[in-house]
Design an enzyme around this catalytic site. Structure first.
Site, PDB file in Angstrom:
ATOM      1  N   GLY A  10    -119.816 -21.665  65.134  1.00 31.74           N
ATOM      2  CA  GLY A  10    -120.425 -20.891  66.215  1.00 31.74           C
ATOM      3  C   GLY A  10    -120.968 -19.559  65.747  1.00 31.74           C
ATOM      4  O   GLY A  10    -120.774 -18.537  66.384  1.00 31.74           O
ATOM      5  N   ARG A  13    -124.475 -16.537  67.124  1.00 33.23           N
ATOM      6  CA  ARG A  13    -124.518 -15.431  68.075  1.00 33.23           C
ATOM      7  C   ARG A  13    -123.170 -14.713  68.120  1.00 33.23           C
ATOM      8  O   ARG A  13    -122.173 -15.179  67.561  1.00 33.23           O
ATOM      9  CB  ARG A  13    -124.856 -15.952  69.469  1.00 33.23           C
ATOM     10  CG  ARG A  13    -123.816 -16.928  70.002  1.00 33.23           C
ATOM     11  CD  ARG A  13    -124.156 -17.441  71.386  1.00 33.23           C
ATOM     12  NE  ARG A  13    -123.048 -18.221  71.943  1.00 33.23           N
ATOM     13  CZ  ARG A  13    -122.966 -18.592  73.210  1.00 33.23           C
ATOM     14  NH1 ARG A  13    -123.927 -18.273  74.046  1.00 33.23           N
ATOM     15  NH2 ARG A  13    -121.929 -19.286  73.631  1.00 33.23           N
ATOM     16  N   ASN A  88    -114.475 -19.994  65.271  1.00 38.70           N
ATOM     17  CA  ASN A  88    -115.016 -19.059  66.245  1.00 38.70           C
ATOM     18  C   ASN A  88    -115.723 -19.753  67.410  1.00 38.70           C
ATOM     19  O   ASN A  88    -115.783 -19.216  68.513  1.00 38.70           O
ATOM     20  CB  ASN A  88    -115.998 -18.103  65.541  1.00 38.70           C
ATOM     21  CG  ASN A  88    -116.792 -17.269  66.512  1.00 38.70           C
ATOM     22  OD1 ASN A  88    -116.274 -16.349  67.136  1.00 38.70           O
ATOM     23  ND2 ASN A  88    -118.068 -17.605  66.672  1.00 38.70           N
ATOM     24  N   TYR A 153    -110.257 -22.149  80.580  1.00 37.56           N
ATOM     25  CA  TYR A 153    -110.519 -21.339  79.391  1.00 37.56           C
ATOM     26  C   TYR A 153    -109.226 -20.726  78.858  1.00 37.56           C
ATOM     27  O   TYR A 153    -108.936 -20.778  77.655  1.00 37.56           O
ATOM     28  CB  TYR A 153    -111.528 -20.248  79.735  1.00 37.56           C
ATOM     29  CG  TYR A 153    -111.874 -19.307  78.614  1.00 37.56           C
ATOM     30  CD1 TYR A 153    -112.716 -19.705  77.577  1.00 37.56           C
ATOM     31  CD2 TYR A 153    -111.372 -18.004  78.585  1.00 37.56           C
ATOM     32  CE1 TYR A 153    -113.046 -18.835  76.543  1.00 37.56           C
ATOM     33  CE2 TYR A 153    -111.705 -17.129  77.567  1.00 37.56           C
ATOM     34  CZ  TYR A 153    -112.538 -17.548  76.542  1.00 37.56           C
ATOM     35  OH  TYR A 153    -112.857 -16.680  75.525  1.00 37.56           O
ATOM     36  N   LYS A 157    -107.342 -21.179  75.132  1.00 31.75           N
ATOM     37  CA  LYS A 157    -107.094 -20.046  74.244  1.00 31.75           C
ATOM     38  C   LYS A 157    -105.600 -19.856  73.978  1.00 31.75           C
ATOM     39  O   LYS A 157    -105.202 -19.410  72.899  1.00 31.75           O
ATOM     40  CB  LYS A 157    -107.719 -18.772  74.826  1.00 31.75           C
ATOM     41  CG  LYS A 157    -109.252 -18.807  74.872  1.00 31.75           C
ATOM     42  CD  LYS A 157    -109.851 -19.041  73.481  1.00 31.75           C
ATOM     43  CE  LYS A 157    -111.355 -18.967  73.478  1.00 31.75           C
ATOM     44  NZ  LYS A 157    -111.950 -19.064  72.126  1.00 31.75           N
TER      45      LYS A 157
END
Length: 245
Positions: A10, A13, A88, A153, A157
């Protein structure tokens, strides 16, 4: 001394991009992974190429084992083993828990958790054989505290933190360190759809009172992958401006 190879998933950006640019100024081979944003990935690649010719750009969807395997095959052909893996790549969205579809739940886990699993699984055989390697996972403040409207999410995580702590115990005997960074809010396009008032309200609740810049997270990654951090493993580094102390 052999130049170490860093794979950043990733990296087209945000945090991944800033990390690639920062580490490229050190003595590393840099691999930029991206899935969709080829224009941004190419821009990052061309910027790095100006001061480090040892850079590779590879399109791969980490949801797919075949593409992860192909990516590692290409890296090994050009640079040899991946010495440092920075997981990432990640996706996020907001929704009330009752509105999260099963398809959405599965997809966010497939990228954030299963994607990391696939990359680690592919990277560690060579790390184990060399008795050396570094793995960095990018979690989130919501992986530590949980975040309303981001249960899916937050769950991914939190899973990254648990996975990396367990891996640190398992892989330490092979000379491999595994650490996790848990950023608070960061100025990236991932927050582009969040209303300005919501960001201001969030920032008003903690001491430093602002979002992090992506380079500030990249600087922590730079330290953890360096030999200055060789004796650090199993840690979660909270970079959140004092959002909780």
């Amino acid at each position: 001394m052999k130049r170490e190879t860093v794979l950043i998933t990733g990296a087209s950006r945000g945090i991944g991009r800033e990390t690639a640019k920062l580490l490229a100024k050190e003595n590393y081979n840099i691999v930029i992974n991206y899935e969709k944003n080829e224009i941004s990935a190419k821009k990052t690649f061309e910027e790095i190429k100006e001061y480090n010719s040892n850079v590779l750009m590879i399109k791969a969807d980490i949801r797919k084992k075949s593409e992860v395997d192909k990516m590692f095959d290409e890296i090994e052909k050009v640079f040899g083993n991946v010495d440092i893996l920075i997981n990432n790549a990640g996706i996020a969205n907001t929704a009330f828990f009752q509105d999260i579809s099963e398809e959405c739940w599965k997809d966010i886990f497939d990228v954030n958790v299963n994607g990391s699993y696939r990359c680690i699984k592919r990277a560690i055989p060579n790390m184990i054989s060399k008795k050396y390697g570094k793995i960095i996972g990018i979690s989130s403040i919501w992986g530590v505290t949980g975040g309303a409207l981001e249960v899916h999410y937050s769950a991914t995580k939190g899973a990254i933190i648990a996975m990396n702590k367990a891996l640190a115990k398992e892989l330490g005997y092979s000379g491999i360190t595994v650490n996790t960074i848990a950023p608070g809010g960061v100025e990236t396009d991932m927050l582009s759809n969040v209303p300005k008032k919501s960001i201001e309200a969030y920032c008003s609740e903690f001491p430093l009172g602002r979002l992090a810049k992506a380079i500030e997270i990249a600087n922590v990654i730079k330290f953890l992958v360096s030999h200055n951090a060789d004796y650090i493993t199993g840690e979660v580094i909270n970079v959140n401006g004092g959002a909780f102390i």
